[in-house]
Design a protein around this motif. Structure first.
Motif, mmCIF file in Angstrom:
data_model
loop_
_atom_site.group_PDB
_atom_site.id
_atom_site.type_symbol
_atom_site.label_atom_id
_atom_site.label_comp_id
_atom_site.label_asym_id
_atom_site.label_seq_id
_atom_site.Cartn_x
_atom_site.Cartn_y
_atom_site.Cartn_z
ATOM 1 N N THR A 1 0.950 3.863 -3.062
ATOM 2 C CA THR A 1 0.602 5.262 -2.802
ATOM 3 C C THR A 1 1.688 6.199 -3.323
ATOM 4 N N GLU B 1 0.831 -1.200 0.000
ATOM 5 C CA GLU B 1 0.000 0.000 0.000
ATOM 6 C C GLU B 1 0.866 1.250 0.000
ATOM 7 N N HIS C 1 -1.364 0.426 -8.435
ATOM 8 C CA HIS C 1 -1.696 -0.821 -7.737
ATOM 9 C C HIS C 1 -1.507 -2.023 -8.656
#
Length: 259
Positions: A162, A158, A187
């Motif tokens: 990000t 994550e 992602h």
């Protein structure tokens, strides 16, 4: 790297009786020297655990770590509450190793393709050097073996996605493209790289350079294809006029560590 630091601080609270590197000096010289000694000693044991993990695999026990460190188990337990505490520390160390290599690669002032290649190689170099640590963290072994609720690999994914979203979004806006695609792209790239990394660790049917080059080609092909649809042609081997980077603001913790 703010998210990494915040997560490490959060996980460290699971073991409140052990000092952490981010704690400020108390003004008591003797107490502060002892605290710094314990922090350094704990770090030495984590490095010993990494070596033991390389030798014994994900099923290593506290006795394996103690033997590698040249101490008895009771000495080890002075610095870790239990096996879960040690495993959390291993996960934190793995994150540090990965981000120490990955962030400079992502932010390198290189042409697009060399930059992609360098970032991929930083990830594959880490899992090649510490395959058992990656297997322990990535395949649920950590949660199954000890009562650790944090999923280090999911959290790292994550954080990386990000950071990559911000980087891609900056470039897309620079070229007047729709930056809404940045998040799913990021992602998708991170998921593909992780899945390929796990496959590669199991098979080793090709060298690291080859798997990195294949991934570099497919990621660049996707970026190049979409940009050309917008009438934008980017030379893959020339640095862009403006070098966009992931901004990492310092926190009190890494200021205290002098990073």
């Amino acid at each position: 790297m703010t998210g990494v630091i915040e997560r490490v601080k959060r996980n460290s609270k699971q073991s409140s009786k052990h000092p952490t590197a981010g704690e400020a000096d108390t003004g008591d010289a003797r107490r502060d020297r002892w605290r710094k000694h314990r922090i350094a000693r704990r770090a030495e044991f984590v490095e010993a655990a990494l070596r033991a993990l390389d030798s014994h695999g994900p099923d290593l026990g506290m006795e394996d770590v103690a033997a590698e460190a040249g101490v008895t188990k009771p000495v080890l337990y002075r610095h870790f509450d239990d096996k879960a505490d040690l495993y959390v520390a291993l996960g934190q160390r793995g994150t540090e190793i990965l981000f120490q290599r990955l962030i400079p690669a992502i932010n390198s002032e290189l042409a697009p393709v060399p930059r992609i290649r360098m970032a991929l190689d930083s990830f594959f170099s880490v899992i090649e050097e510490h395959p058992n640590l990656y297997r322990l963290l990535a395949r649920g072994g950590l949660q199954e073996k000890v009562l650790v609720k944090s999923d280090v690999v999911a959290e790292d994914k994550e954080l990386i996605a990000t950071a990559l979203t911000a980087l891609l979004g900056d470039y897309m806006r620079m070229f007047n493209m729709d930056s809404g695609a940045a998040e799913p792209w990021a992602h998708g790239i991170v998921g593909m790289v992780q899945s390929t990394g796990e496959w590669w660790l199991d098979r080793r049917s090709m060298g690291r350079d080859s798997v990195v080059e294949y991934l570099t080609q497919i990621i660049w092909a996707a970026i190049d294809g979409l940009s050309r649809q917008q009438g934008i042609v980017i030379d893959p081997n020339l640095p862009l006029e403006e070098n966009k980077v992931v901004q990492m603001r310092k926190t009190q913790e890494n200021q205290a560590e002098g990073q």
